[in-house]
Design an enzyme around this catalytic site. Sequence first.
Site, PDB file in Angstrom:
ATOM      1  N   CYS A  42       0.817  -1.226   0.000  1.00 29.33           N
ATOM      2  CA  CYS A  42       0.000   0.000   0.000  1.00 29.33           C
ATOM      3  C   CYS A  42       0.845   1.268   0.000  1.00 29.33           C
ATOM      4  CB  CYS A  42      -1.002  -0.006   1.148  1.00 29.33           C
ATOM      5  SG  CYS A  42      -0.320   0.148   2.812  1.00 29.33           S
ATOM      6  N   HIS A  92      -2.891   1.329   6.812  1.00 29.78           N
ATOM      7  CA  HIS A  92      -3.115   1.237   5.368  1.00 29.78           C
ATOM      8  C   HIS A  92      -3.249   2.635   4.782  1.00 29.78           C
ATOM      9  CE1 HIS A  92      -4.213  -0.827   1.693  1.00 29.78           C
ATOM     10  NE2 HIS A  92      -5.291  -0.076   1.572  1.00 29.78           N
ATOM     11  N   HIS A 104      -5.527   1.696  -4.489  1.00 28.91           N
ATOM     12  CA  HIS A 104      -4.655   1.145  -3.455  1.00 28.91           C
ATOM     13  C   HIS A 104      -4.224  -0.273  -3.807  1.00 28.91           C
ATOM     14  CE1 HIS A 104      -7.797  -1.195  -0.892  1.00 28.91           C
ATOM     15  NE2 HIS A 104      -8.316  -0.982  -2.079  1.00 28.91           N
TER      16      HIS A 104
END
Length: 128
Positions: A42, A92, A104
């Site tokens: 990520c 994240h 993402h």
Amino acid sequence: MAGPVAPAEAATPYGAEALAVAASKEGAPYARGAMGPKRFDCSGLTLYSFRKAGKQLPRTAEQQYEHTSHVSRDKRALGDLVFFPQGSTVEHVGIYAGHDKIWHAPRPGTRVRLERIWSKNVRYGRAG
């Protein structure tokens, strides 16, 4: 409701380019610790995308959160970073694509994709 982008979603200079770079990586596989150009985790995707746009970011989602100017949901813009906290840390990160969606690299076994923000517990940050 389709149509022009609302003023609150107008792209920032680095954000517009970073968003385009992230979108161009659609389908790239997730790999823990990977920073591109063919595999990403990520924060590797956000780091890579902003680097290509001419803006440096730190390596991890937590560090990226600390490095950005924090903005409220109603002030978010295309290309802002969307952070997902877990307890006292940020676990994240993705790049805001408008209409409550982010680009993402989700997790092992997945690929870079556009996805609706699934949580109300998110924070927004603007790089530079």
